[in-house]
Design a protein around this motif. Structure first.
Motif, PDB file in Angstrom:
ATOM      1  N   VAL A 100       0.867  -1.176   0.000  1.00 29.60           N
ATOM      2  CA  VAL A 100       0.000   0.000   0.000  1.00 29.60           C
ATOM      3  C   VAL A 100       0.904   1.226   0.000  1.00 29.60           C
ATOM      4  CG1 VAL A 100      -1.947  -1.101   1.191  1.00 29.60           C
ATOM      5  CG2 VAL A 100      -0.148   0.020   2.528  1.00 29.60           C
ATOM      6  N   ALA A 101       0.413   2.314  -0.530  1.00 24.49           N
ATOM      7  CA  ALA A 101       1.203   3.546  -0.603  1.00 24.49           C
ATOM      8  C   ALA A 101       1.709   3.950   0.776  1.00 24.49           C
ATOM      9  CB  ALA A 101       0.365   4.660  -1.199  1.00 24.49           C
ATOM     10  N   GLY A 102       2.984   4.285   0.838  1.00 24.30           N
ATOM     11  CA  GLY A 102       3.620   4.632   2.101  1.00 24.30           C
ATOM     12  C   GLY A 102       4.520   3.530   2.617  1.00 24.30           C
ATOM     13  N   ASN A 103       4.383   2.320   2.073  1.00 26.49           N
ATOM     14  CA  ASN A 103       5.281   1.229   2.456  1.00 26.49           C
ATOM     15  C   ASN A 103       6.634   1.422   1.781  1.00 26.49           C
ATOM     16  OD1 ASN A 103       3.214   0.220   3.940  1.00 26.49           O
ATOM     17  ND2 ASN A 103       2.968  -1.683   2.789  1.00 26.49           N
ATOM     18  N   GLY A 104       7.620   0.647   2.230  1.00 29.89           N
ATOM     19  CA  GLY A 104       8.996   0.869   1.818  1.00 29.89           C
ATOM     20  C   GLY A 104       9.391   0.257   0.491  1.00 29.89           C
ATOM     21  N   PHE A 105      10.553   0.719   0.015  1.00 29.48           N
ATOM     22  CA  PHE A 105      11.173   0.197  -1.197  1.00 29.48           C
ATOM     23  C   PHE A 105      12.477  -0.485  -0.802  1.00 29.48           C
ATOM     24  CE2 PHE A 105       8.416   3.594  -2.442  1.00 29.48           C
ATOM     25  CZ  PHE A 105       7.929   3.261  -3.697  1.00 29.48           C
ATOM     26  N   LEU A 123      14.285   9.246  -7.052  1.00 29.32           N
ATOM     27  CA  LEU A 123      13.190   9.920  -6.369  1.00 29.32           C
ATOM     28  C   LEU A 123      11.931   9.954  -7.238  1.00 29.32           C
ATOM     29  CD1 LEU A 123      12.651  11.214  -3.645  1.00 29.32           C
ATOM     30  CD2 LEU A 123      13.303  13.421  -4.618  1.00 29.32           C
ATOM     31  N   ASP A 124      12.120  10.161  -8.535  1.00 27.50           N
ATOM     32  CA  ASP A 124      10.977  10.141  -9.452  1.00 27.50           C
ATOM     33  C   ASP A 124      10.270   8.785  -9.417  1.00 27.50           C
ATOM     34  OD1 ASP A 124      11.508  12.709 -10.225  1.00 27.50           O
ATOM     35  OD2 ASP A 124      12.361  12.191 -12.176  1.00 27.50           O
ATOM     36  N   ALA A 125      11.061   7.710  -9.424  1.00 25.97           N
ATOM     37  CA  ALA A 125      10.469   6.371  -9.419  1.00 25.97           C
ATOM     38  C   ALA A 125       9.687   6.118  -8.134  1.00 25.97           C
ATOM     39  CB  ALA A 125      11.566   5.319  -9.588  1.00 25.97           C
ATOM     40  N   LEU A 126      10.287   6.447  -6.990  1.00 25.33           N
ATOM     41  CA  LEU A 126       9.601   6.229  -5.720  1.00 25.33           C
ATOM     42  C   LEU A 126       8.325   7.069  -5.642  1.00 25.33           C
ATOM     43  CD1 LEU A 126      12.552   6.193  -3.123  1.00 25.33           C
ATOM     44  CD2 LEU A 126      11.800   4.425  -4.716  1.00 25.33           C
ATOM     45  N   SER A 127       8.406   8.297  -6.124  1.00 23.61           N
ATOM     46  CA  SER A 127       7.255   9.202  -6.074  1.00 23.61           C
ATOM     47  C   SER A 127       6.125   8.715  -6.966  1.00 23.61           C
ATOM     48  CB  SER A 127       7.693  10.604  -6.486  1.00 23.61           C
ATOM     49  OG  SER A 127       6.583  11.479  -6.533  1.00 23.61           O
ATOM     50  N   ARG A 128       6.478   8.308  -8.177  1.00 29.62           N
ATOM     51  CA  ARG A 128       5.426   7.903  -9.122  1.00 29.62           C
ATOM     52  C   ARG A 128       4.756   6.606  -8.696  1.00 29.62           C
ATOM     53  NH1 ARG A 128       6.741   9.305 -15.340  1.00 29.62           N
ATOM     54  NH2 ARG A 128       4.554   8.697 -15.409  1.00 29.62           N
ATOM     55  N   ILE A 129       5.552   5.688  -8.151  1.00 29.25           N
ATOM     56  CA  ILE A 129       4.954   4.432  -7.685  1.00 29.25           C
ATOM     57  C   ILE A 129       4.014   4.701  -6.510  1.00 29.25           C
ATOM     58  CG2 ILE A 129       5.435   2.203  -6.612  1.00 29.25           C
ATOM     59  CD1 ILE A 129       8.127   2.245  -8.197  1.00 29.25           C
ATOM     60  N   SER A 161       0.847   6.464  -7.545  1.00 32.17           N
ATOM     61  CA  SER A 161      -0.041   5.642  -8.372  1.00 32.17           C
ATOM     62  C   SER A 161      -1.107   4.951  -7.524  1.00 32.17           C
ATOM     63  CB  SER A 161       0.770   4.584  -9.130  1.00 32.17           C
ATOM     64  OG  SER A 161       1.592   5.179 -10.111  1.00 32.17           O
ATOM     65  N   PHE A 162      -0.824   4.798  -6.233  1.00 29.39           N
ATOM     66  CA  PHE A 162      -1.769   4.128  -5.339  1.00 29.39           C
ATOM     67  C   PHE A 162      -2.477   5.101  -4.394  1.00 29.39           C
ATOM     68  CE2 PHE A 162       1.029   0.877  -6.853  1.00 29.39           C
ATOM     69  CZ  PHE A 162       0.233  -0.253  -6.961  1.00 29.39           C
ATOM     70  N   ASN A 163      -1.834   6.259  -4.148  1.00 28.32           N
ATOM     71  CA  ASN A 163      -2.471   7.256  -3.286  1.00 28.32           C
ATOM     72  C   ASN A 163      -1.804   8.605  -3.548  1.00 28.32           C
ATOM     73  OD1 ASN A 163      -3.257   8.907  -0.981  1.00 28.32           O
ATOM     74  ND2 ASN A 163      -3.915   7.001   0.003  1.00 28.32           N
ATOM     75  N   SER A 164      -2.599   9.625  -3.812  1.00 24.12           N
ATOM     76  CA  SER A 164      -2.060  10.942  -4.177  1.00 24.12           C
ATOM     77  C   SER A 164      -1.638  11.787  -2.982  1.00 24.12           C
ATOM     78  CB  SER A 164      -3.102  11.716  -4.991  1.00 24.12           C
ATOM     79  OG  SER A 164      -4.293  11.887  -4.233  1.00 24.12           O
ATOM     80  N   ASP A 165      -1.803  11.287  -1.765  1.00 23.94           N
ATOM     81  CA  ASP A 165      -1.422  12.031  -0.564  1.00 23.94           C
ATOM     82  C   ASP A 165       0.094  12.250  -0.549  1.00 23.94           C
ATOM     83  OD1 ASP A 165      -0.941  13.099   1.917  1.00 23.94           O
ATOM     84  OD2 ASP A 165      -2.129  11.629   3.027  1.00 23.94           O
ATOM     85  N   SER A 166       0.538  13.509  -0.623  1.00 25.90           N
ATOM     86  CA  SER A 166       1.961  13.826  -0.700  1.00 25.90           C
ATOM     87  C   SER A 166       2.727  13.472   0.571  1.00 25.90           C
ATOM     88  CB  SER A 166       2.150  15.315  -1.006  1.00 25.90           C
ATOM     89  OG  SER A 166       1.588  16.108   0.026  1.00 25.90           O
ATOM     90  N   LYS A 167       2.016  13.263   1.674  1.00 28.67           N
ATOM     91  CA  LYS A 167       2.681  12.932   2.933  1.00 28.67           C
ATOM     92  C   LYS A 167       3.194  11.495   2.960  1.00 28.67           C
ATOM     93  CE  LYS A 167      -0.218  16.134   5.600  1.00 28.67           C
ATOM     94  NZ  LYS A 167      -1.232  16.243   6.680  1.00 28.67           N
TER      95      LYS A 167
END
Length: 487
Positions: A75-80, A327-333, A336-342
């Motif tokens: 889910v968005a916010g989980n780690g890479f 950073l672009d890759a982490l941001s876009r992924i 893609s699941f949640n637009s919350d910038s936090k």
């Protein structure tokens, strides 16, 4: 003798190396392997529609590639969970105007790329490879394509000077003037002139001198910058006319293939081990750690490999580790699941990067270059690199996490710190750690002859690297949940 499993991974590495004379070819080979494993290509120019449990990759400049597999419980916010390496190696790149004629010879003007051991490029059978921008016309419409090219046979050589003309070379050392003495010889002028006649009469290409009809246009001006012999070989290789070659990025390459070697078949002799060995091991580990449905069933994060260009010259390019690629890759992924910038800062703090770049093995003829307590050895497994001045990004937390995975799987590891009286190299680790804010460990397989045209490492260290990286992908999210630091 190396066992069958070690040789299997090493043989696969040999195939990868022999398919990858340049960063462009390395990315092309990576693309083929990812596609065969079911990875889908996405474009940075388009919107991404990603689904958990699926696998994707994208390229930038066709010399950097990022591949990732989304856990089914992501889910968005989980780690890479990332392994980063680089696709480039020190080499000789053709200059924008490479045509050089002197002393009755045709030579190729080259510029040095990275910190190579340039004396090792003398007396080697060389060829050229890289990418070409080609003009294509169909039904009255003009377009331009990116094409990879590789001339298989040896066509150039940088000859050394006879000892009779420089008697002190063995006592004073072989000192190279890279501007005047490092030019590959392509042909003699007289043979080149004879070749022009043959080409003009029999081939589909006309040399500049053979274009007597006066119809030469601006698009043919490339013939004033480069020897017609070079252009004709490129055109033959990719199936176009010389005049349709708009531009190119080419480099000199050694034609000797990579091999498993040594009396006990324990070594790999090859160019570009730094850092295609790390690139291959991380890529193979990702593919094999995401190949079955069950591999991603319980994964809460994103498993990723990022192979960057331009590490050897500081990573400051649109496709280097110093660019926004990561950073672009982490941001876009994430978005893609949640637009919350936090959620992105939260994801970064839950992420972890393995910066994988080859390490300096102990050299038996230069034992004093390593201190006694930090002597990485061939067959000793991945080397954890430490530097108090942050030339490497390893710290106690990141090294513990990476070493704990090795302990569980009975994989050997080693430690390296440079002597206090010697300069320390660096990697993409500190660049990404500081630029993205991600926890990072710097590691690498030990090798000898780093930055030579011909390097060497151990077969079983290739296996250890692959196994360690694969275990990292499988287990990191579970291990990371057990450690507490910033609370």
């Amino acid at each position: 003798m190396a066992n069958k499993q070690e040789c299997s991974v090493a043989s696969d590495l040999i195939d990868f190396l022999n398919a990858s004379p340049t960063a462009f070819h390395a990315v092309e080979e990576a693309k083929k392997r990812l596609r065969n494993a079911g990875y889908e290509q996405v474009s940075e120019r388009e919107d991404w529609k990603l689904e958990s449990g699926n696998r994707y990759f994208f390229t930038r400049n066709h010399s950097t590639i990022v591949a990732f597999a989304l856990g089914k419980k992501y889910v968005a916010g989980n780690g890479f969970y990332i392994i980063g390496a680089h696709t480039d190696s020190p080499c000789l790149k053709l200059k924008p105007v490479s045509k050089v004629t002197k002393g009755g010879f045709l030579e190729v003007g080259v510029q040095t790329y990275g910190g190579g051991l340039w004396h090792t490029w003398f007396d080697r059978d060389l060829t050229i490879a890289g990418r070409v921008i080609v003009r294509e016309e169909k039904d009255g419409s003009v377009s331009y394509s990116h094409r990879l090219v590789r001339i298989e046979e040896p066509i150039m050589r940088v000859p050394t000077l006879a000892i009779h003309l420089e008697r002190t070379v063995n006592t004073d050392g072989f000192k190279v003037n890279t501007q005047s003495q490092l030019l590959p010889v392509l042909a003699t002028s007289i043979k080149a002139e004879l070749n022009k006649v043959v080409v003009a009469e029999n081939g589909p290409f006309k040399s500049e001198e053979a274009q007597a009809d006066g119809k030469k246009s601006d698009k043919g001006m490339i013939t004033t910058k480069h020897h017609s012999l070079v252009l004709e070989m490129i055109a033959n290789q990719i199936g176009c006319k010389v005049d349709d070659i708009c531009d190119f990025e080419l480099q000199a390459c050694d034609t000797q293939p990579s091999v498993i070697a040594g009396a006990a078949k324990e070594f790999i002799f090859s160019g570009r081990l730094d850092n295609l060995c790390s690139s291959f091991c991380s890529l193979k580990a990702l593919i094999d750690a995401t190949s079955s449905e069950s591999d991603l069933e319980d994964e809460i994060g994103v498993r990723m490999v990022a192979l960057f260009d331009h590490e050897e010259v500081g990573s400051d390019s649109a496709q280097g580790a110093g660019s926004p690629v990561m950073l672009d890759a982490l941001s876009r992924i994430t978005s893609s699941f949640n637009s919350d910038s936090k959620l992105l800062p939260k994801a970064i703090q839950r992420s972890y990067l393995v910066s994988a770049d080859m390490a300096h093995a102990l050299h038996p003829n230069y034992m004093d270059k390593h201190e006694d307590s930090h002597q990485p050895k061939l067959h000793g497994g991945l080397v954890l690199k430490h530097n108090a001045n942050q030339r490497y990004a390893t710290n106690a937390v990141t090294s513990f996490l990476f070493r704990e995975i090795a302990t569980k799987h009975n994989l050997p590891t080693q430690d390296f710190v440079v002597r206090n009286d010697m300069a320390c190299g660096s990697t993409i680790g500190p660049i990404l750690a500081s630029g993205v804010g991600i926890r990072t460990v710097d590691v690498g397989a030990p090798q000898l002859s780093m930055h030579s045209i011909r390097e060497m490492c151990a077969v079983d260290d290739v296996k250890y690297s692959y196994e360690h990286f694969k275990a990292f992908f499988h287990e990191f999210s579970h291990l990371d949940a057990k450690i507490t630091v910033d609370i």
